[in-house]
Design a protein around this motif. Structure first.
Motif, short mmCIF file in Angstrom:
data_model
loop_
_atom_site.label_atom_id
_atom_site.label_comp_id
_atom_site.label_asym_id
_atom_site.label_seq_id
_atom_site.Cartn_x
_atom_site.Cartn_y
_atom_site.Cartn_z
N GLN A 128 0.85 -1.21 0.00
CA GLN A 128 0.00 0.00 0.00
C GLN A 128 0.88 1.25 0.00
O GLN A 128 0.60 2.22 -0.70
CB GLN A 128 -0.88 0.05 1.25
N VAL A 129 1.92 1.22 0.82
CA VAL A 129 2.79 2.40 0.93
C VAL A 129 3.48 2.67 -0.41
O VAL A 129 3.56 3.82 -0.87
CB VAL A 129 3.83 2.21 2.06
N ALA A 130 3.93 1.60 -1.05
CA ALA A 130 4.59 1.76 -2.36
C ALA A 130 3.60 2.32 -3.38
O ALA A 130 3.94 3.20 -4.19
CB ALA A 130 5.14 0.42 -2.83
N ALA A 131 2.36 1.83 -3.33
CA ALA A 131 1.34 2.30 -4.27
C ALA A 131 1.06 3.79 -4.07
O ALA A 131 0.70 4.50 -5.02
CB ALA A 131 0.05 1.50 -4.09
N GLY A 132 1.23 4.26 -2.85
CA GLY A 132 0.93 5.66 -2.53
C GLY A 132 1.70 6.64 -3.40
O GLY A 132 1.15 7.66 -3.83
N VAL A 133 2.94 6.34 -3.68
CA VAL A 133 3.75 7.27 -4.49
C VAL A 133 3.19 7.33 -5.92
O VAL A 133 3.03 8.43 -6.48
CB VAL A 133 5.24 6.85 -4.50
N ALA A 134 2.86 6.18 -6.48
CA ALA A 134 2.34 6.14 -7.86
C ALA A 134 0.98 6.83 -7.96
O ALA A 134 0.72 7.60 -8.89
CB ALA A 134 2.23 4.69 -8.32
N VAL A 135 0.12 6.57 -6.99
CA VAL A 135 -1.22 7.15 -7.02
C VAL A 135 -1.14 8.67 -6.85
O VAL A 135 -1.82 9.43 -7.56
CB VAL A 135 -2.11 6.51 -5.92
N ARG A 136 -0.27 9.13 -5.95
CA ARG A 136 -0.17 10.59 -5.74
C ARG A 136 0.50 11.26 -6.94
O ARG A 136 0.17 12.40 -7.27
CB ARG A 136 0.54 10.86 -4.42
N SER A 137 1.38 10.54 -7.62
CA SER A 137 1.95 11.07 -8.86
C SER A 137 0.84 11.28 -9.88
O SER A 137 0.76 12.32 -10.54
CB SER A 137 2.98 10.10 -9.45
N ALA A 138 -0.03 10.28 -10.00
CA ALA A 138 -1.13 10.36 -10.98
C ALA A 138 -2.06 11.52 -10.65
O ALA A 138 -2.47 12.27 -11.55
CB ALA A 138 -1.90 9.04 -10.99
N VAL A 139 -2.36 11.69 -9.38
CA VAL A 139 -3.28 12.77 -8.97
C VAL A 139 -2.65 14.13 -9.28
O VAL A 139 -3.27 15.00 -9.89
CB VAL A 139 -3.63 12.64 -7.47
N LEU A 140 -1.39 14.32 -8.88
CA LEU A 140 -0.73 15.61 -9.11
C LEU A 140 -0.64 15.90 -10.60
O LEU A 140 -0.91 17.01 -11.05
CB LEU A 140 0.67 15.61 -8.48
N ALA A 141 -0.28 14.89 -11.38
CA ALA A 141 -0.13 15.08 -12.83
C ALA A 141 -1.47 15.47 -13.46
O ALA A 141 -1.54 16.38 -14.28
CB ALA A 141 0.42 13.81 -13.47
N GLN A 142 -2.54 14.80 -13.05
CA GLN A 142 -3.86 15.11 -13.63
C GLN A 142 -4.30 16.53 -13.27
O GLN A 142 -4.83 17.26 -14.11
CB GLN A 142 -4.91 14.12 -13.13
N LEU A 143 -4.09 16.93 -12.03
CA LEU A 143 -4.57 18.25 -11.62
C LEU A 143 -3.81 19.36 -12.33
O LEU A 143 -4.37 20.38 -12.70
CB LEU A 143 -4.41 18.43 -10.10
N VAL A 144 -2.53 19.14 -12.54
CA VAL A 144 -1.72 20.20 -13.14
C VAL A 144 -1.86 20.21 -14.66
O VAL A 144 -1.95 21.28 -15.28
CB VAL A 144 -0.24 20.07 -12.70
N SER A 145 -1.95 19.02 -15.27
CA SER A 145 -2.02 19.00 -16.74
C SER A 145 -3.43 19.34 -17.23
O SER A 145 -3.61 19.72 -18.38
CB SER A 145 -1.59 17.63 -17.28
N GLY A 146 -4.43 19.17 -16.37
CA GLY A 146 -5.79 19.54 -16.75
C GLY A 146 -6.52 18.53 -17.60
O GLY A 146 -7.57 18.80 -18.13
#
Ligand code: NCD
Length: 307
Positions: free
Chosen positions: A287-305
């Protein structure tokens, strides 16, 4: 391509498509080398504003943002001017004035990010608001379950512990329901919500831990949120463990290939036995390892629009 929202405030406003798109993007980040996407947030600034304690969530947001090339600043409540009487909105406006693109907020008040979001031009990510929501935790839990089980639809997920005060339980119940899993909630009567059905049509309350765990594909254990207990609503750690702790015997009631999740921090010997936490069924560090990938996806989506 659908236009992505500017904020991630909770699971509640997301539909199954939006959730799946974050999980799919996370899959790509998970498979990539740590330095493969350094340009995604280059020139952007992410602030982690944490007004409650955190180890996993704060560090994984920071690692995710740095791997995407962002500049990252951390604000912790104890060291901020909040201790001098500044309001949350003033603190956020000041951060924004420094050219911040994303504010990742953890706050003890339910609804704090929902109050701030319409008043800011920066994107806002809810990293836990009181007992309300913790969307990226639910997303990383879903990512972990999907990886192990191939999908979420049709699974039986038991969530056990202090459901009433848990933003993790709430966000998970909402997400799992939207993706077609059956959710069973179990915990001491004083720590169960009165209206569990409001969390989704597939959410039921089980009277005992054993009832929730029997035949489950996934067992998620939660800590008692001592910081959110108004009074002494529960017994001692030992009594609690006897009634609601996940022991190997209780876990044996679940499906043979069941997996065990815990968002952390764990209280070993209380809600979870060390033999389970460190056993072959445990996917807690995954779960902890998945956290980095999931938060990367969230940040990328919010910023790229785009999603
Ligand atoms: C959870 C939280 O802060 O809501 N932890 C986390 O983010 N991994 C769960 C908890 O504190 O019990």
């Amino acid at each position: 391509m659908r236009p992505a929202p500017r904020h991630l405030l909770g699971i509640e406003p997301l539909d199954a498509g939006a959730i799946t798109s974050i999980l799919d993007d996370a899959e790509r980040f998970f498979a990539a080398k740590p330095d493969a996407h350094r340009d995604v947030l280059r020139g952007r600034t992410v602030v982690n504003a944490f007004f409650e304690a955190s180890t996993r969530t704060r560090c994984s947001f920071e690692i995710a943002a740095k791997r995407l090339g962002a500049d990252v600043v951390n604000v912790a409540s104890a060291a901020s001017s909040v201790t001098k009487g500044e309001t949350l909105l003033d603190t956020a406006k000041n951060l924004e004035a420094m050219g911040v693109d994303v504010i990742v907020l953890r706050h003890p008040a339910s609804g704090a990010p929902h109050f701030l979001a319409p008043r800011l031009t920066a994107s806002l990510v809810n990293a836990g608001d009181g007992a309300h929501e913790h969307p990226t935790q639910a997303l990383l839990d879903a990512f972990t379950i999907k990886k192990k089980k191939g999908g979420l639809a049709g699974l039986v997920v038991a969530i056990c512990g202090d459901i009433l005060h848990s933003r993790v339980a709430r966000s998970n119940a909402l997400l799992l329901g939207k993706l077609g899993a059956e959710v069973r909630l179990a915990g001491p009567r004083t720590l169960l919500p009165r209206e569990a059905s409001a969390l989704g049509p597939t959410v039921v309350v089980a009277p005992r831990l054993e009832d929730a765990v029997t035949g489950a594909d996934v067992v998620m254990m939660l800590r008692i949120q001592t910081e959110r207990l108004a009074g002494a609503m529960i017994s001692t750690g030992r009594d609690y463990a006897r009634a609601f702790g996940l022991s190997p015997t209780r876990l044996a009631l679940a499906k043979k290939d069941a997996i065990v999740l815990h968002p952390g921090p764990m209280n070993r010997g209380v809600e979870i036995d060390s033999r389970v936490a460190d056993g072959p069924e445990s996917v807690i560090l995954e779960q902890v390892a998945a956290g980095v990938a999931v938060r990367s996806a969230v940040l990328a989506q919010l910023v790229s629009g785009t999603a």
